[in-house]
Write a protein that holds these residues in place. Structure first.
Motif, mmCIF file in Angstrom:
data_model
loop_
_atom_site.group_PDB
_atom_site.id
_atom_site.type_symbol
_atom_site.label_atom_id
_atom_site.label_comp_id
_atom_site.label_asym_id
_atom_site.label_seq_id
_atom_site.Cartn_x
_atom_site.Cartn_y
_atom_site.Cartn_z
ATOM 1 N N ASP A 81 10.415 3.910 1.854
ATOM 2 C CA ASP A 81 10.035 5.293 1.611
ATOM 3 C C ASP A 81 10.768 5.873 0.409
ATOM 4 N N THR B 215 -0.204 5.849 -5.743
ATOM 5 C CA THR B 215 -0.586 7.098 -5.091
ATOM 6 C C THR B 215 -0.269 8.239 -6.045
ATOM 7 N N VAL C 251 0.847 -1.183 0.000
ATOM 8 C CA VAL C 251 0.000 0.000 0.000
ATOM 9 C C VAL C 251 0.883 1.234 0.000
ATOM 10 N N GLU C 252 0.667 2.103 -0.994
ATOM 11 C CA GLU C 252 1.395 3.359 -1.077
ATOM 12 C C GLU C 252 0.603 4.475 -0.396
ATOM 13 N N SER C 253 1.314 5.440 0.160
ATOM 14 C CA SER C 253 0.684 6.605 0.764
ATOM 15 C C SER C 253 1.632 7.794 0.649
ATOM 16 N N GLY C 254 1.097 8.982 0.890
ATOM 17 C CA GLY C 254 1.929 10.176 0.921
ATOM 18 C C GLY C 254 1.828 11.068 -0.296
ATOM 19 N N LEU D 66 6.853 9.665 -0.009
ATOM 20 C CA LEU D 66 5.953 8.537 -0.236
ATOM 21 C C LEU D 66 6.383 7.357 0.627
ATOM 22 N N SER D 67 5.405 6.581 1.034
ATOM 23 C CA SER D 67 5.695 5.397 1.836
ATOM 24 C C SER D 67 5.006 4.185 1.225
ATOM 25 N N CYS D 68 5.696 3.071 1.240
ATOM 26 C CA CYS D 68 5.158 1.791 0.766
ATOM 27 C C CYS D 68 5.179 0.840 1.951
ATOM 28 N N THR D 69 3.992 0.407 2.364
ATOM 29 C CA THR D 69 3.878 -0.482 3.516
ATOM 30 C C THR D 69 3.497 -1.872 3.054
ATOM 31 N N THR E 47 8.455 -1.043 5.715
ATOM 32 C CA THR E 47 8.189 0.098 4.846
ATOM 33 C C THR E 47 9.393 0.419 3.960
#
Length: 128
Positions: free
Chosen positions: A84, A122, A5-8, A20-23, A82
């Motif tokens: 990043d 994202t 899951v990407e975020s940011g 950006l972060s990849c969890t 994660t």
């Protein structure tokens, strides 16, 4: 099964920064290289950055596409699962959907078929 899951992502002015972060969750893929890719409307997906598995010593620990070298930095935290992507000095041409992906290899390659798990992406918009 590995779930990424990407975020940011978001909207930022030219010259600005985003992180950006990849969890990762599910199957443990600590022995996998993790890559960031991006795709803009009307363009093919392109590589951005890659980081090899921590315990692997083959090749460079990180790899960057020429168009982001010196501006983007990739890092990973295995304890948090994660990876990043710190993006500085952003340009309008960096606008794209950014994806993280896990490779079947512990070292970095730029071959898409080597990456068998992908996040949903994202959106990053760089505009004034």
């Amino acid at each position: 099964q590995l779930h990424l899951v990407e975020s940011g992502g978001g909207l930022v002015q030219p010259g600005g920064s985003l992180r950006l972060s990849c969890t990762a969750s599910g199957l443990n893929r600590r022995n996998s290289a993790i890559g960031w890719f991006r795709q803009s409307p009307g363009k093919e997906r392109e590589e951005v950055a890659c980081i090899r598995a921590t315990d692997n010593n083959i090749g460079d620990s990180t790899s960057y596409a020429e168009y982001v070298k010196g501006r983007f930095t990739i890092s990973r935290d295995n304890a948090k699962n994660t990876v990043d992507l710190q993006m500085n000095s952003l340009k309008p041409e960096d606008t794209a959907v950014y994806y993280c992906a896990a490779s079947t290899f512990p070292w970095c390659t730029w071959i898409s078929i080597d990456f068998d798990s992908w996040g949903q992406g994202t959106q990053v918009n760089v505009s004034s």
